[in-house]
Write an enzyme that holds these catalytic residues in place. Structure first.
Site, short mmCIF file in Angstrom:
data_model
loop_
_atom_site.label_atom_id
_atom_site.label_comp_id
_atom_site.label_asym_id
_atom_site.label_seq_id
_atom_site.Cartn_x
_atom_site.Cartn_y
_atom_site.Cartn_z
N THR A 94 33.09 -13.23 50.87
CA THR A 94 32.92 -12.06 51.74
C THR A 94 31.43 -11.92 52.01
O THR A 94 30.66 -11.64 51.08
CB THR A 94 33.44 -10.78 51.06
OG1 THR A 94 34.81 -10.96 50.76
CG2 THR A 94 33.27 -9.57 51.98
N LYS A 169 37.90 -8.46 57.52
CA LYS A 169 37.82 -8.13 56.09
C LYS A 169 37.07 -6.81 55.87
O LYS A 169 37.54 -5.94 55.14
CB LYS A 169 37.12 -9.29 55.36
CG LYS A 169 36.61 -8.99 53.98
CD LYS A 169 37.70 -9.00 52.95
CE LYS A 169 37.16 -8.57 51.59
NZ LYS A 169 38.18 -8.47 50.58
N LYS A 244 29.81 -3.14 47.87
CA LYS A 244 29.28 -4.30 48.63
C LYS A 244 29.94 -4.36 50.01
O LYS A 244 29.27 -4.51 51.03
CB LYS A 244 29.58 -5.59 47.86
CG LYS A 244 29.26 -6.85 48.65
CD LYS A 244 29.84 -8.11 48.03
CE LYS A 244 29.75 -9.25 49.05
NZ LYS A 244 30.31 -10.50 48.59
P1 NAD Z 1 31.76 -14.32 40.95
O1 NAD Z 1 30.39 -13.80 40.82
O2 NAD Z 1 32.72 -14.20 39.81
O3 NAD Z 1 31.71 -15.88 41.37
C1 NAD Z 1 30.74 -16.45 42.19
C2 NAD Z 1 30.37 -17.80 41.60
O4 NAD Z 1 29.45 -18.47 42.47
C3 NAD Z 1 29.67 -17.70 40.24
O5 NAD Z 1 30.41 -18.43 39.27
C4 NAD Z 1 28.28 -18.28 40.48
O6 NAD Z 1 27.77 -19.01 39.38
C5 NAD Z 1 28.56 -19.20 41.66
N1 NAD Z 1 27.37 -19.54 42.45
C6 NAD Z 1 26.44 -18.71 42.96
N2 NAD Z 1 25.51 -19.42 43.64
C7 NAD Z 1 25.89 -20.72 43.55
C8 NAD Z 1 25.35 -21.93 44.04
N3 NAD Z 1 24.20 -21.95 44.74
N4 NAD Z 1 25.97 -23.09 43.75
C9 NAD Z 1 27.11 -23.08 43.02
N5 NAD Z 1 27.69 -21.96 42.52
C10 NAD Z 1 27.07 -20.81 42.79
O7 NAD Z 1 32.37 -13.62 42.25
P2 NAD Z 1 33.92 -13.49 42.67
O8 NAD Z 1 34.48 -12.23 42.14
O9 NAD Z 1 34.60 -14.79 42.39
O10 NAD Z 1 33.75 -13.27 44.24
C11 NAD Z 1 33.44 -14.36 45.12
C12 NAD Z 1 33.52 -13.84 46.54
O11 NAD Z 1 34.82 -13.33 46.81
C13 NAD Z 1 32.54 -12.69 46.84
O12 NAD Z 1 32.00 -12.88 48.12
C14 NAD Z 1 33.41 -11.44 46.76
O13 NAD Z 1 32.94 -10.38 47.54
C15 NAD Z 1 34.75 -11.98 47.28
N6 NAD Z 1 35.94 -11.25 46.82
C16 NAD Z 1 36.09 -10.92 45.50
C17 NAD Z 1 37.23 -10.24 45.08
C18 NAD Z 1 37.43 -9.85 43.64
O14 NAD Z 1 38.35 -9.07 43.34
N7 NAD Z 1 36.63 -10.37 42.70
C19 NAD Z 1 38.24 -9.91 46.01
C20 NAD Z 1 38.08 -10.30 47.34
C21 NAD Z 1 36.92 -10.99 47.74
#
Ligand code: NAD
Length: 296
Positions: A94, A169, A244
């Site tokens: 997102t 979204k 966010k």
């Molecule tokens: P998270 O922080 O758990 O996971 C993100 C991952 O990306 C981390 O493991 C981090 O180490 C990795 N990362 C960051 N920079 C990187 C890079 N340069 N190279 C490789 N890996 C890298 O976040 P999440 O909860 O999994 O959310 C991910 C996305 O999904 C976000 O944009 C969030 O807004 C969206 N989202 C989350 C949810 C939820 O309930 N958690 C629901 C809908 C959408």
């Protein structure tokens, strides 16, 4: 089955990559965090030492990263140079619409087909392959991305051109944030007016006030289906993530001069909730702040 490069194996990406591996794809996975990477490997993915290595030889690329700058850095810094130009690229993070469009324009300039495909549904939906994907991009991009997305979700919908998935979204989540606040304050008022809350739920859930925040995710413990309210507002969708998405929605609203007073108020209230220590709580926990409770 295809060779897939998957970057970003956190709370959401970990479950999604596992589902692609379970579907039989050869998933080469990378994350900066070793624990996230190890979990993906134990779920059937192949360890990659870098984002570039993950996408080398890939037929499809999926990214699930925190925010726009990570997406830009990963694509511009590694993916576009290392992946075959005929790979279909799907960013499921997102992020802000402007960055999504800029990265997709950069892909198009290289002859690469890319879509933005953010999701609705939380960690459980990512693990159980029941996410809803809203896809922005060309008809060709949608057609090529859809079979992969379908293996991680229950619905895949083409929202329009580049950035339209992100637009859908954040509009959806602005409505969700505002409706959750409205549901919370309504139950608090009903209580002060002497109504039994279960009785009010029975009435309003069958009357014109009905909404998802009430009937699928009721913020009142013991009322409606089981929800985070029944486990002290733990788990679920963190208030920090709602905040966010509200920031992204307000930024998008300003960019097109749209008047969104309810979205703006929801943003202010979630900001206040986060400042008071509620960031890690489920977003329905804002009912406690509205009730004047000290501990979120
Ligand atoms: P998270 O922080 O758990 O996971 C993100 C991952 O990306 C981390 O493991 C981090 O180490 C990795 N990362 C960051 N920079 C990187 C890079 N340069 N190279 C490789 N890996 C890298 O976040 P999440 O909860 O999994 O959310 C991910 C996305 O999904 C976000 O944009 C969030 O807004 C969206 N989202 C989350 C949810 C939820 O309930 N958690 C629901 C809908 C959408």
């Amino acid at each position: 089955m295809a060779r897939v490069g998957f970057i970003g194996l956190g709370n959401m990406g970990g479950g999604m990559a596992a589902n692609l591996a379970r579907a039989g794809h050869d998933v080469h996975a990378f994350d900066l965090a070793e624990t996230a990477l190890a979990r993906a490997v134990s779920a059937g993915c192949t360890r990659a030492a870098s984002a570039a290595e993950a996408v080398t030889g890939a037929e499809a690329v999926v990214t699930m990263l925190p925010a726009g700058r990570h997406v830009r850095d990963v694509y511009e810094g590694a993916v576009f140079d290392a992946a075959p130009s005929n790979a279909i690229m799907m960013d499921c993070s997102t992020i802000d619409i402007a960055t999504a469009r800029a990265v997709e324009a950069s892909a198009a300039a290289r002859g690469v087909v890319m879509v933005d495909a953010p999701v609705s549904g939380g960690i459980a939906a990512a693990e159980n392959a029941t996410l809803t994907f809203m896809v922005g991009g060309s008809p060709e991009g949608f057609e090529r991305a859809a079979p992969f997305l379908a293996q991680m979700g229950k619905a895949v919908i083409h929202a329009g051109n580049a950035g339209a998935g992100q637009a859908a979204k954040i509009c959806n989540n602005m409505l969700l944030g505002a409706s959750m606040v409205a549901t919370c304050e309504t139950f608090l008022l009903a209580e002060k007016l002497g109504l039994d809350l279960q009785t009010f739920y029975d009435i309003s859930s069958k009357a014109s006030g009905q909404c998802w925040s009430m009937t699928s995710y009721c913020p009142v413990p013991g009322v409606g289906p089981v929800s985070p309210a029944d486990r002290d507002y733990e788990g679920g969708f963190a208030a920090a993530l709602m905040l966010k998405d509200l920031h992204l929605a307000m930024e998008a609203a300003r960019s097109v001069d749209a008047d969104t007073p309810m979205g703006q108020r929801a943003e202010e209230l979630y900001e206040q909730f986060a400042d008071q220590g509620g960031a890690g709580k489920d977003f329905s926990g804002i009912i406690r702040m509205l009730a004047g409770d000290s501990a979120p």
